[in-house]
Design an enzyme around this catalytic site. Structure first.
Site, PDB file in Angstrom:
ATOM      1  N   ASP A  20     -33.346 -30.243  -6.907  1.00  0.00           N
ATOM      2  CA  ASP A  20     -34.228 -29.672  -7.933  1.00  0.00           C
ATOM      3  C   ASP A  20     -33.506 -29.503  -9.265  1.00  0.00           C
ATOM      4  OD1 ASP A  20     -36.604 -29.426  -6.436  1.00  0.00           O
ATOM      5  OD2 ASP A  20     -35.729 -27.740  -5.341  1.00  0.00           O
ATOM      6  N   PHE A  25     -43.973 -35.799   0.432  1.00  0.00           N
ATOM      7  CA  PHE A  25     -43.575 -35.002   1.591  1.00  0.00           C
ATOM      8  C   PHE A  25     -43.270 -33.607   1.070  1.00  0.00           C
ATOM      9  CE2 PHE A  25     -42.711 -37.315   5.614  1.00  0.00           C
ATOM     10  CZ  PHE A  25     -43.263 -38.525   5.244  1.00  0.00           C
ATOM     11  N   PRO A  68     -36.132 -34.209 -13.244  1.00  0.00           N
ATOM     12  CA  PRO A  68     -37.527 -34.669 -13.342  1.00  0.00           C
ATOM     13  C   PRO A  68     -38.140 -34.756 -11.955  1.00  0.00           C
ATOM     14  CG  PRO A  68     -35.994 -36.482 -13.738  1.00  0.00           C
ATOM     15  CD  PRO A  68     -35.168 -35.232 -13.654  1.00  0.00           C
ATOM     16  N   ASN A  95     -27.830 -31.942  -0.597  1.00  0.00           N
ATOM     17  CA  ASN A  95     -28.505 -31.174   0.464  1.00  0.00           C
ATOM     18  C   ASN A  95     -28.380 -31.902   1.788  1.00  0.00           C
ATOM     19  OD1 ASN A  95     -30.873 -33.007   0.778  1.00  0.00           O
ATOM     20  ND2 ASN A  95     -31.179 -32.437  -1.365  1.00  0.00           N
TER      21      ASN A  95
END
Ligand code: CTP
Length: 408
Positions: free
Chosen positions: A282, A332, A310, A213
């Site tokens: 994720d 966060f 996890p 990402n």
């Protein structure tokens, strides 16, 4: 940034080839908003001229205690009283020995002795040949100077001007600048071990491609730096990013979420604060192949399936140390909308006492950010600022929240 705004630094130069770096350091201090008064020993003037230092600092450079220009003829008093710190860079082996004995036979030595101990700290950046640095006399002097309250910034290692290689080089101007800035930060986390995750993770599909990402790691690196500035021991577990490690921070590089979890589990045993800023992927591909997936000529894409990674923050927050807050966990939340509601729900779901909300697309890769703090007592809007400024504020918030824990 103006991290040294309002600070007045007396920059002392003593004899050493590293004087050439003092010119750069002087500029760097000014750039951060400090005013700089240069004082040079006679030996320093053999290596760099007062003219250079005067032009850079925009102030008269002083060298002699007999200089008649001060109306009261007490330069050592005048110059030391107005300083927020005396920084000696480079500090030669000889000057360390003189400091140790409280010698006052030149202006710089006089100033160091005459400075008010409680309000004008003495910071030194040693610079010398490796044998001189390793000599028991220098090491003994260093230990005594520390015991006398002097801050020693340590030395660099590598090629020396004399042609030898080893410890004893003066730190680079940027490193010294970071150390001076850190010196002035409040030491709210002394004795704490802060563990920080940062950056994205990379989940391999095959040996040449994977999913990741847009997290740059900047917020996590700023948190690690701010925690270190506040006096903590800091371990930074970083996904694949190309950022320099903040001064004094221990770094563990990882790639996937599973690697990150393992590194965190190892370090969490001794950590007292865990700050999860990483944008952990994720999902990861259910099966990573060890050969490159080729097109099969049919025109259809491969059928990839994914499994959930996890949740590292939840695992730490719900561990026995997390639950008792012996390990104080801070998460966060990167959201694209409904920041407050999502952050509150996420805090409860993960079991972390403190959650920091930000809008993901508005912060990834940027130098500034806007944060919302959510804890059991309510919500606090921290506004928009640079990531480092916000990180320092957040560290102060965390320090205030763990104080009751550590008083018990
Ligand atoms: N986090 C984590 N491990 C994961 C996912 C997230 O440690 N596998 C941490 C992040 O570092 C962050 C917090 O959990 O501190 C929230 O991350 P975020 O991506 O906002 O939330 P998700 O758990 O991924 O939830 P969602 O995708 O539903 O927004």
């Amino acid at each position: 940034m103006n991290d040294l705004a309002g600070k007045h630094i007396v920059l002392g130069l003593t004899g050493g080839i590293a004087c050439y770096k003092a010119a750069e350091l002087c500029r760097a201090l000014l750039k951060e908003g400090a005013t700089v008064q240069v004082v040079m020993t006679a030996a320093a003037e053999q290596f760099i001229t007062p003219v250079t230092m005067q032009a850079l600092s925009q102030r008269t450079v002083y060298g002699s205690q007999w200089d008649p220009r001060a109306p009261n003829n007490m330069l050592h008093i005048n110059l030391s009283r107005e300083a927020d710190a005396i920084l000696i860079a480079p500090c030669s082996a000889d000057f360390m020995a003189r400091l140790l004995h409280g010698r006052a036979d030149d202006l710089l030595g006089l100033m160091c002795l005459a400075r008010p101990l409680d309000t004008v700290p003495l910071l030194i950046a040693p610079a010398m040949n490796r044998e001189m640095w390793a000599h028991p006399a220098t090491q003994r002097n260093m230990a005594q100077l520390i015991a006398d309250g002097t801050t020693i910034f340590g030395v660099g290692s590598g090629d020396q001007a004399c042609g030898e290689t080893g410890d004893g080089r003066m730190l680079e101007p940027q490193e010294l600048l970071d150390d001076v800035i850190a010196f002035f930060q409040p030491k709210t986390l002394t004795g704490q071990h802060v563990l920080v995750t940062a950056g994205p993770t990379y989940e391999a599909i095959d040996p040449v491609r994977g999913i990741t990402n847009l997290s740059s790691g900047k917020m996590g690196f700023a948190m690690a730096r701010a925690a270190r500035e506040a006096g903590a021991e800091v371990t930074l577990v970083a996904g694949p990013v190309s950022l320099a490690t903040p001064r004094g921070v221990g770094r563990v590089d990882v790639r996937s979420a599973l690697d990150m979890l393992q590194a965190v589990q190892e370090k969490a045993a001794t950590a007292t604060v865990f700050i999860a800023t990483a944008a952990v992927a994720d999902w990861r591909p259910a099966h990573a192949t060890d050969h490159k997936i080729k097109k099969d000529g049919s025109g259809s894409a491969p059928n990839l399936s994914f499994v959930e990674n996890p949740d590292i923050l939840a695992a730490m927050a719900q561990s026995p140390r997390g639950q008792s807050q012996a390990l104080y966990c801070v998460g966060f939340a990167a959201e694209s909308h409904d920041l407050l509601a999502n952050a509150q729900a996420k805090r409860l779901r993960k079991g972390a006492p403190l959650l920091v909300g930000n809008i993901g697309p508005a912060t990834f890769g940027q130098d500034d950010n806007a944060l919302l703090l959510v804890d059991a007592l309510g919500v606090k809007d921290m506004g928009r600022a640079s990531k480092l400024v916000l990180a320092r504020k957040l560290i102060a918030e965390i320090a205030a929240r763990i104080k009751p824990r550590d008083k018990k």
